[in-house]
Design an enzyme around this catalytic site. Structure first.
Site, PDB file in Angstrom:
ATOM      1  N   CYS A 242      -1.970   4.123   4.764  1.00  0.00           N
ATOM      2  CA  CYS A 242      -2.446   4.628   3.476  1.00  0.00           C
ATOM      3  C   CYS A 242      -2.661   6.142   3.520  1.00  0.00           C
ATOM      4  O   CYS A 242      -1.687   6.889   3.561  1.00  0.00           O
ATOM      5  CB  CYS A 242      -3.674   3.842   3.026  1.00  0.00           C
ATOM      6  SG  CYS A 242      -3.799   3.826   1.217  1.00  0.00           S
ATOM      7  N   GLN A 246       0.108   9.379   4.153  1.00  0.00           N
ATOM      8  CA  GLN A 246       0.178  10.610   3.351  1.00  0.00           C
ATOM      9  C   GLN A 246       0.009  11.841   4.246  1.00  0.00           C
ATOM     10  O   GLN A 246       0.730  12.836   4.098  1.00  0.00           O
ATOM     11  CB  GLN A 246      -0.895  10.563   2.260  1.00  0.00           C
ATOM     12  CG  GLN A 246      -0.713   9.401   1.290  1.00  0.00           C
ATOM     13  CD  GLN A 246      -1.977   9.092   0.469  1.00  0.00           C
ATOM     14  OE1 GLN A 246      -3.002   9.740   0.621  1.00  0.00           O
ATOM     15  NE2 GLN A 246      -1.880   8.081  -0.387  1.00  0.00           N
ATOM     16  N   ASN A 284      -4.795   0.052  -2.043  1.00  0.00           N
ATOM     17  CA  ASN A 284      -5.922   0.790  -2.612  1.00  0.00           C
ATOM     18  C   ASN A 284      -5.614   2.265  -2.468  1.00  0.00           C
ATOM     19  O   ASN A 284      -6.031   2.896  -1.505  1.00  0.00           O
ATOM     20  CB  ASN A 284      -7.217   0.438  -1.861  1.00  0.00           C
ATOM     21  CG  ASN A 284      -8.315   1.438  -2.138  1.00  0.00           C
ATOM     22  OD1 ASN A 284      -8.237   2.195  -3.107  1.00  0.00           O
ATOM     23  ND2 ASN A 284      -9.334   1.465  -1.299  1.00  0.00           N
ATOM     24  N   HIS A 324      -1.949  -1.790   2.994  1.00  0.00           N
ATOM     25  CA  HIS A 324      -2.898  -2.119   4.067  1.00  0.00           C
ATOM     26  C   HIS A 324      -2.428  -3.354   4.829  1.00  0.00           C
ATOM     27  O   HIS A 324      -2.747  -4.475   4.433  1.00  0.00           O
ATOM     28  CB  HIS A 324      -4.295  -2.340   3.488  1.00  0.00           C
ATOM     29  CG  HIS A 324      -4.936  -1.066   3.065  1.00  0.00           C
ATOM     30  ND1 HIS A 324      -5.710  -0.308   3.911  1.00  0.00           N
ATOM     31  CD2 HIS A 324      -4.867  -0.373   1.912  1.00  0.00           C
ATOM     32  CE1 HIS A 324      -6.111   0.785   3.299  1.00  0.00           C
ATOM     33  NE2 HIS A 324      -5.606   0.765   2.074  1.00  0.00           N
ATOM     34  N   GLU A 326      -3.529  -4.571   7.413  1.00  0.00           N
ATOM     35  CA  GLU A 326      -4.667  -5.335   7.958  1.00  0.00           C
ATOM     36  C   GLU A 326      -5.266  -6.278   6.918  1.00  0.00           C
ATOM     37  O   GLU A 326      -6.155  -7.072   7.244  1.00  0.00           O
ATOM     38  CB  GLU A 326      -5.743  -4.373   8.487  1.00  0.00           C
ATOM     39  CG  GLU A 326      -6.606  -3.684   7.432  1.00  0.00           C
ATOM     40  CD  GLU A 326      -5.939  -2.528   6.714  1.00  0.00           C
ATOM     41  OE1 GLU A 326      -4.751  -2.262   6.981  1.00  0.00           O
ATOM     42  OE2 GLU A 326      -6.593  -1.895   5.861  1.00  0.00           O
TER      43      GLU A 326
HETATM   44  N1  LIG Z   1      -6.795   3.549   1.087  1.00  0.00           N
HETATM   45  C1  LIG Z   1      -6.487   4.817   1.314  1.00  0.00           C
HETATM   46  O1  LIG Z   1      -6.317   5.246   2.454  1.00  0.00           O
HETATM   47  C2  LIG Z   1      -6.408   5.718   0.123  1.00  0.00           C
HETATM   48  C3  LIG Z   1      -5.693   7.018   0.377  1.00  0.00           C
HETATM   49  C4  LIG Z   1      -5.975   8.090  -0.650  1.00  0.00           C
HETATM   50  N2  LIG Z   1      -7.382   8.392  -0.711  1.00  0.00           N
HETATM   51  C5  LIG Z   1      -5.459   7.666  -1.992  1.00  0.00           C
HETATM   52  O2  LIG Z   1      -6.233   7.355  -2.867  1.00  0.00           O
HETATM   53  O3  LIG Z   1      -4.268   7.630  -2.197  1.00  0.00           O
END
Ligand SMILES: NC(=O)CC[C@H](N)C(=O)O
EC number: 6.3.5.5
Length: 356
Positions: A242, A246, A284, A324, A326
Site C-alpha cells: 500500500c 507508493q 484502504n 493488503h 495480509e
Molecule cells: N493503507 C495504506 O497504506 C494507505 C496508503 C496511503 N495513505 C493512501 O491513502 O493511499
C-alpha cells in the site's frame, strides 16, 4: 441520547445521533467492508480520517482485542447507519467521537460525487452545527500532515525473532500487526524500524529484504523512507504494501497522485496481467501510483479502474502490492504474496550491504 452534527466541505451540515461524544475533524472517507470493523478501526492507515461505514450495522459481533491491528483506534471519528452499544462504548473509552442514525447512503453518494472531503463533527450534550463547522474550518488537508509517520510508527527498533527464515527490515510507516504476523508465520525474523530509520541503521542489520509498510496520508510526506529505498535498491530485495508500494515507486522515479474517493473495502477485484486471473482483495487507500518509473513493471491492475495494484522488477528484486495481502479484514486470496517475499529474500546473496 444526545445529538450530533457532521459539517461537510461545501457547507451542508448533517444531523445525526451521538454514540460517543466529542469534537473532531478529518478527511471523510468510506469503506464498503461489511465485516472487520475491529480491524479497520485499528488500522493506522486511517489516521487523520473520519471513517464512514457503508454497511448499515456495525458492531454486531462485539469487540475483541485479538482482532485489533494496533493498540488504539486510528480514525478521528466514526460514522455509521447504526452502531451497537459494544462498539459505541469502545469508541467512547478511546475518546473517539462516533455518530449514527444518519443517511449514510446519501453521505457515501456525496463522497463519490465530490471526492474524499474534509469534515467537522460535534457530538454530545453540548453539540451544535456551529461547533461542527468550526471543527471543519480547522481541518488540515491530508497532505498538510507532513510528519504523519511520527504519529503511527514505533519510536525505536523492535525485533521479533523468527525461525530459519529471512531477516526482514520492516520500515514501520504505520504497519498493521497482521503484516508482522504474516512474516513471522513464515519463520522470518522481523525488525520493526521507525519510519525515519537511517540507511546506516538498516545497513547494520544486513537484512535479506527491506519491506516498507502501509501507512496513513500522502506518500510524498515519507521522504526518509523514500531516500532509504533509493539507497538500497539493487543491493537488497525490496517489498512494499500500500503506502509501501507508493514509496517504492516514488523512490524509483515514479509518481503518485490522489484518487477521487479511493478504494476501501474487502472485495476489490485485481487482475494479474501474466496469469489473467482475478483475485478479490482488501484495500484502504486514497493515493495511487500514477507512473511506476522506468524500472518497474505494472504486473497487476484494478479491474474497476485499471490503477496499478502490483509493481515488480526481477532484475532489481522488487515486489510490491497496493492492496493488503495480509487481509484482516478480508479474503485470504493473496496471502501468497508473503511466500513470494520470503522466497525473494532467500535469493539474496549474503554479501553485506553498505550505506554510502
Ligand atoms: N493503507 C495504506 O497504506 C494507505 C496508503 C496511503 N495513505 C493512501 O491513502 O493511499
Amino acid at each position: 441520547m444526545s445529538a450530533a452534527y457532521v459539517a461537510l466541505e461545501g457547507g451542508s451540515v448533517v444531523e445525526a445521533r451521538c454514540r460517543a461524544p466529542g469534537t473532531s475533524h478529518g478527511e471523510l472517507v468510506f469503506t464498503t467492508a461489511y465485516t472487520g470493523y475491529e480491524e479497520s478501526l485499528t488500522d493506522p492507515s486511517y489516521e487523520e480520517q473520519v471513517l464512514t461505514f457503508s454497511y448499515p450495522l456495525i458492531g454486531n459481533y462485539g469487540v475483541r482485542e485479538e482482532r485489533f491491528e494496533d493498540e488504539r483506534v486510528h480514525p478521528r471519528a466514526v460514522v455509521a447507519r447504526e452502531l451497537t452499544d459494544d462498539v459505541a462504548s469502545w469508541l467512547e473509552s478511546e475518546g473517539v467521537p462516533a455518530v449514527d442514525k444518519l443517511d449514510t447512503r446519501d453521505l457515501v453518494g456525496q463522497i463519490r460525487e465530490g471526492g474524499a472531503m474534509k469534515c467537522g463533527i460535534s457530538a454530545g450534550p453540548d453539540a451544535s452545527p456551529e461547533k461542527a463547522k468550526d471543527a471543519l474550518a480547522d481541518c488540515p488537508g491530508m497532505s498538510d500532515h507532513t510528519d504523519i509517520g511520527a504519529q503511527v510508527s514505533v519510536s525505536s527498533q523492535t525485533t521479533y525473532e523468527g525461525g530459519d527464515g529471512p531477516d526482514v527490515a520492516l520500515v514501520d510507516c504505520g504497519a498493521k500487526g497482521s503484516i508482522v504476523e504474516s512474516l513471522l508465520e513464515r519463520d522470518a525474523t522481523v525488525h520493526v524500524l521507525p519510519y525515519d530509520v537511517t540507511p546506516a541503521e538498516v545497513a547494520d542489520l544486513d537484512p535479506d529484504v527491506l519491506f516498507v509498510s502501509n501507512g496513513p496520508g500522502d506518500p510524498a510526506n515519507f521522504e526518509a523512507a523514500e531516500a532509504l529505498v533509493s539507497e538500497f535498491v539493487g543491493e537488497v530485495p525490496l517489498a512494499g504494501i500500500c503506502l509501501g508500494q507508493q514509496i517504492v515507486a516514488r523512490a524509483l522515479g515514479g509518481t503518485t497522485e490522489k484518487m477521487a474517493f479511493g478504494h476501501r473495502g474487502v472485495n476489490q477485484p485485481v487482475r494479474d496481467l501474466r496469469s489473467d486471473k482475478v483475485v478479490m482483495t482488501t484495500q484502504n487507500h486514497g493515493y495511487t501510483v500514477a507512473e511506476p518509473g522506468p524500472e518497474l513493471d505494472v504486473t497487476q491492475v484494478n479491474v474497476n479502474d485499471d490503477t496499478a495494484e502490483g509493481l515488480e522488477s526481477d532484475d532489481l528484486q522488487v515486489l510490491t502490492r497496493q492492496y493488503h495481502p495480509e487481509a484482516n479484514p478480508g479474503p485470504h486470496d493473496t496471502l501468497g504474496f508473503f511466500d513470494d517475499v520470503v522466497e525473494m529474500a532467500g535469493e539474496q546473496s549474503r554479501t553485506p550491504v553498505t550505506a554510502d
